[in-house]
Design an enzyme around this catalytic site. Sequence first.
Site, PDB file in Angstrom:
ATOM      1  N   GLY A 170     -24.534 -19.763  18.268  1.00 14.77           N
ATOM      2  CA  GLY A 170     -22.992 -19.669  18.558  1.00 14.77           C
ATOM      3  C   GLY A 170     -22.215 -18.723  18.051  1.00 14.77           C
ATOM      4  CG  ASP A 171     -21.409 -19.583  13.761  1.00 15.45           C
ATOM      5  OD1 ASP A 171     -19.944 -19.535  13.756  1.00 15.45           O
ATOM      6  OD2 ASP A 171     -22.156 -20.384  13.696  1.00 15.45           O
ATOM      7  CB  THR A 172     -25.059 -14.533  15.967  1.00 10.27           C
ATOM      8  OG1 THR A 172     -25.832 -15.661  16.696  1.00 10.27           O
ATOM      9  CG2 THR A 172     -25.135 -14.527  14.529  1.00 10.27           C
ATOM     10  CB  ALA A 175     -20.003 -12.246  15.845  1.00 10.12           C
TER      11      ALA A 175
END
Length: 400
Positions: A170-172, A175
């Site tokens: 989810g974070d990557t 980003a």
Amino acid sequence: MTETRLPLEDVRVIELGTLLAGPFSGRLLGDFGAEVIKVEPPGMSDPMRNWGKSKDGVGLWWPIQSRNKKSITLNLREEEGQKVLKELVKEADVLIENFRPGTMEKWNLSYETLSEVNPKLIMVRTSGYGQTGPYKHRAGFGSVGEAMGGLRNVTGFPDRPPSRIGISIGDTLTALFATIGCLVALHERKHSGRGQVVDTALYESVFSIMESIIPDYLLAGYVRERMGNILPGVAPSNIYFTKDKTYIVIGANADGVFRRLCEAMNQPELADDPRFSTHNGRGENMKLLDSMIEEWTKSLPAKEALAILEEKGVPSGLIYTAKDILEDPHYQEREMIIKVDHPELGEFPMPGIVPKLSRTPGEVKHPGPEVMGKHNHEVYQKLLGFTEERLRELQEKNII
């Protein structure tokens, strides 16, 4: 022939925030030459410095996440620190932040305020739910974004609870979308001369890759659920056990590829069997087809089965561990494992740069700064022109 100048060398980025989503955007920009100045509060380092496994007391994630970056310290909770940031903003192209919405405004560092200092500034804002909407003030982590975006519901096996993928996807993902937005805004600025806000939400980034789940539900009355290793209605596309007790992946759902798989299995007649000769037929008879394929793979060691599949042009492969990745000649040829000199650990291995550019490829010049504030003098004195006396005053006040 490659050129020595990196494509983003004329871009200066200020990176605020911690952990993954915002800093991963900074890493991507830094890979292609942007000057990324990471800001950490004095005495309160980014937790990423200590996350994951360590070697001789050195965290092994940080050197990758913060490669190519410069590190300065600055206390944004104090008015004087906010003034220093504004001086930095005058010299910057991009500011990345991933605080909860409202935090920058609370610090008198809203986009409206910063754009008065620098109208060309692009502010990349990453949060759980975005800068608007009824949920904007909620705390949001990648795991929650994966759940709300629909990914967790389709990950795992149908007889088990929803599962995590195994990395902070989810974070990557967020980003990546934030970085795309940043590059789009930089391109647009060439025409308008003005900056803008790039607003990226964790849940939206996950949802955007969720294929056709909405029309599946609204138009076909189908709710996509956890299906384990299969693709609903698409076969063969699964993992298969081999004689040497390992698994291989085979994807042969297209008609032509399936015919080649049948030839690899020495069962060419299956390609014309009415149960398997069409896409829909293979989907309807998935379990039977998978059992027939696994009967063949279980008769061979994985490498032998893969060699036959490769010869016939059937997409297939091992399920790699880190050891497999390191030993793979293709990874080596494409420089996907690079080694960078680390001041404490020596030769430090890390993932190479993606994507590959033919003329101006990216570069990793150094791992993440091992010391907080390592570049304070370089940034504050050389870039902003602070005197030694002012630096001492800021240090005494715990501003830097």
